[in-house]
Write an enzyme that holds these catalytic residues in place. Structure first.
Site, mmCIF file in Angstrom:
data_model
loop_
_atom_site.group_PDB
_atom_site.id
_atom_site.type_symbol
_atom_site.label_atom_id
_atom_site.label_comp_id
_atom_site.label_asym_id
_atom_site.label_seq_id
_atom_site.Cartn_x
_atom_site.Cartn_y
_atom_site.Cartn_z
ATOM 1 N N ASP A 127 -2.527 5.972 -4.870
ATOM 2 C CA ASP A 127 -1.488 5.317 -3.576
ATOM 3 C C ASP A 127 -1.290 4.234 -4.507
ATOM 4 O OD1 ASP A 127 -3.498 3.902 -3.317
ATOM 5 O OD2 ASP A 127 -3.034 3.422 -1.161
ATOM 6 N N ASP B 86 -6.176 1.913 -3.156
ATOM 7 C CA ASP B 86 -7.260 1.557 -2.956
ATOM 8 C C ASP B 86 -7.774 3.287 -1.899
ATOM 9 O OD1 ASP B 86 -5.441 1.714 -0.753
ATOM 10 O OD2 ASP B 86 -6.065 -0.167 0.400
ATOM 11 N N SER C 120 1.025 -1.211 -0.495
ATOM 12 C CA SER C 120 -0.034 0.250 -0.010
ATOM 13 C C SER C 120 0.950 0.722 0.117
ATOM 14 C CB SER C 120 -0.967 0.431 1.022
ATOM 15 O OG SER C 120 -1.820 1.215 1.124
ATOM 16 N N ASP D 2 -1.255 0.788 -5.023
ATOM 17 C CA ASP D 2 -2.452 0.188 -4.644
ATOM 18 C C ASP D 2 -3.712 0.275 -4.858
ATOM 19 O OD1 ASP D 2 -3.152 0.341 -2.232
ATOM 20 O OD2 ASP D 2 -4.156 -1.837 -1.869
#
Length: 477
Positions: A249, A253, A108, A251
């Protein structure tokens, strides 16, 4: 858990090559595979289970994807590999394939040297305490004979299905957005989001001005989309004459917003705007929602560290806010349990159960554009129309015991309303202080919020005073 191998209920993360190696990843994937064969605490899926795997753009991703595949197939689990994708795409793919679970290979917002495994259950939600603890216990066990090794298949359509699902939501006003022909500046930090977010925005009729849209994992700046990291996006907004800028970000999400003047407005506004987009929209966007305890109010769920701007948005739409411990899984489980309309976290994560109960940046972008298209005001005008708050975040060293710290803080702030769901949250009518151990780093997080301009010392004076006093109490305890 070591200083750099962080083990939580939903997965494990660490510094690549130090604590997190291919061997360690394989062991954890085997443990997850054994858990799938056992059946979850909810009673499934049991033998013959399959698992979806996907990864972000980190350079260690291909190596760890191979290690995860080896671990799962070695205990007889079939693998559905969806490649380099956003984490919410993995969650949606678990449901699409009716898989036993999934593993998202991503750290993340953590720095470039980190990577992680995030474990997803059959409902597309990250594992919580019972199931996560069982996976931890199974790590290192051989599992006995499992017959044939698992099979491996690929699925190249997961991202397209994800975007189709977002655009088909009643809450997303595709035609109105297209009519506005927004110019949007986009910064994807060279993670998994560049192609996905560009495709979404272009399908919504937007002109995209982008930076860092490559998917090579060579982050050009700290990857967390907080204001101090968005200087490049701010410059791009003004240079391109964009209506707004969005940053995701690695990833994909979480989503942060920069206004039309190039000013980052803070991640909490992402959820506040999404709340207004959904609760202020057409009646059909609310048809699946229930109410809380007979009080007639719709429910918005967020965590204890989320800004009061979300409460203000919910109140404006005659909804009630329910707060949970920090962590996506806590918000997701509460959304499902209460039948909430929408929820999320103050880090830019929006969770809309009409799509799925997971943080989702493509969803957040579509709801944000819906609000702008419907309302007609610019981002800065939406911000200025509501009460403004300053949030101050800080870190402190984490000692062996936190209870003495919490007790000292209660004594120091004896007039505050206390919430001990997750660390210690002390709240007053228009401000709060939250002190809690980090879920992802070996530190204590100190977060405070107060009205903008209160207390002097600049816009965040009162919030800074709360953090400074909490830091002093922590050091003395």
């Amino acid at each position: 858990m070591t200083d750099t191998l962080m083990v939580g209920v939903s997965g494990v993360r660490g510094i690549v090559g130090k604590d997190l190696t291919a061997e360690v990843v394989t062991q954890w994937a085997r443990g997850f595979g054994l858990w799938l064969h056992e059946g979850t605490s909810a009673g499934g899926p049991g033998p013959g289970a399959s698992a979806v795997i996907g990864r972000d753009a980190r350079t260690s991703g291909p190596m760890f994807a191979a290690a995860v595949t080896a671990g799962l197939t070695s205990v007889g689990c079939d693998v559905i590999d969806i490649g380099l994708v956003p984490t919410p795409t993995v969650q949606l793919a678990v449901a699409h394939h009716r898989a036993g679970g999934g593993i998202a290979i991503t750290a993340s917002h953590n720095p470039i040297e980190w990577n992680a495994l995030k474990f997803i259950g059959p409902d597309g939600i990250f594992l919580d305490g019972t199931d996560g603890a069982r996976v931890q216990k199974l790590v290192g066990e051989d599992g006995g004979g499992r017959g044939r090794p698992g099979k491996i298949v690929t699925d190249q359509g997961a991202v397209e299905r994800h975007l189709d699902a977002v655009l088909n939501l009643p809450a997303v006003d595709v035609e109105r957005i297209r009519a506005r022909q927004f110019t949007v500046a986009l910064d994807a930090v060279r993670g998994a989001g560049g192609p996905v977010m560009r495709a979404l925005l272009e399908r919504l009729g937007c002109e995209v001005a982008g930076i860092n849209l490559e998917t090579d994992g060579h982050f050009p700046r700290p990857p967390e989309p907080v204001p101090e990291n968005l200087g490049g996006l701010s410059t791009l907004v003004t240079r391109a004459g964009a209506a707004l800028g969005i940053a995701v970000d690695p990833d994909v999400d979480r989503l942060a917003i920069v206004d039309e003047n190039g000013t980052p407005i803070g991640e909490d506004y992402t959820l506040a705007f999404a709340v207004r987009a959904v609760l202020g929209g057409k009646p059909e966007t609310l048809r699946d929602s229930r109410t809380v305890a007979g009080n007639g109010k719709r429910v918005v769920v967020c965590n204890l560290s989320t800004s009061l701007v979300v409460e203000d948005a919910a109140r404006e739409c005659e909804a009630e806010v329910v707060r949970t411990p920090v962590g996506e899984v806590h918000v997701a489980r509460t959304i499902v349990r209460l039948g909430a309309v929408i929820g999320g976290e103050g880090n830019g994560g929006v969770m809309y159960p009409a799509l799925h109960a997971g943080r989702d940046a493509p969803l957040a972008a579509a709801l944000l554009l819906t609000l702008l298209a419907r309302d007609g005001r610019r981002v800065s005008e939406l911000v200025a129309a509501a009460p403004r708050y300053a949030i101050v975040k800080a870190k402190a060293a984490r000692g062996p015991a936190l209870e003495p710290v919490y007790a000292a803080l209660r004594r120091r702030f004896a007039d505050a309303q206390v919430d001990s769901q997750d660390g210690l949250r002390l709240a007053w009518r228009d401000r709060w202080l939250h002190v809690r151990p980090s879920n992802t780093e070996p530190i204590i997080r100190l977060i405070a919020e107060a009205p903008f301009g209160a207390g002097g010392r600049g816009g965040g004076g009162a919030a800074q005073e709360l953090v400074d006093e909490a830091r002093r109490v922590c050091a003395a305890s």
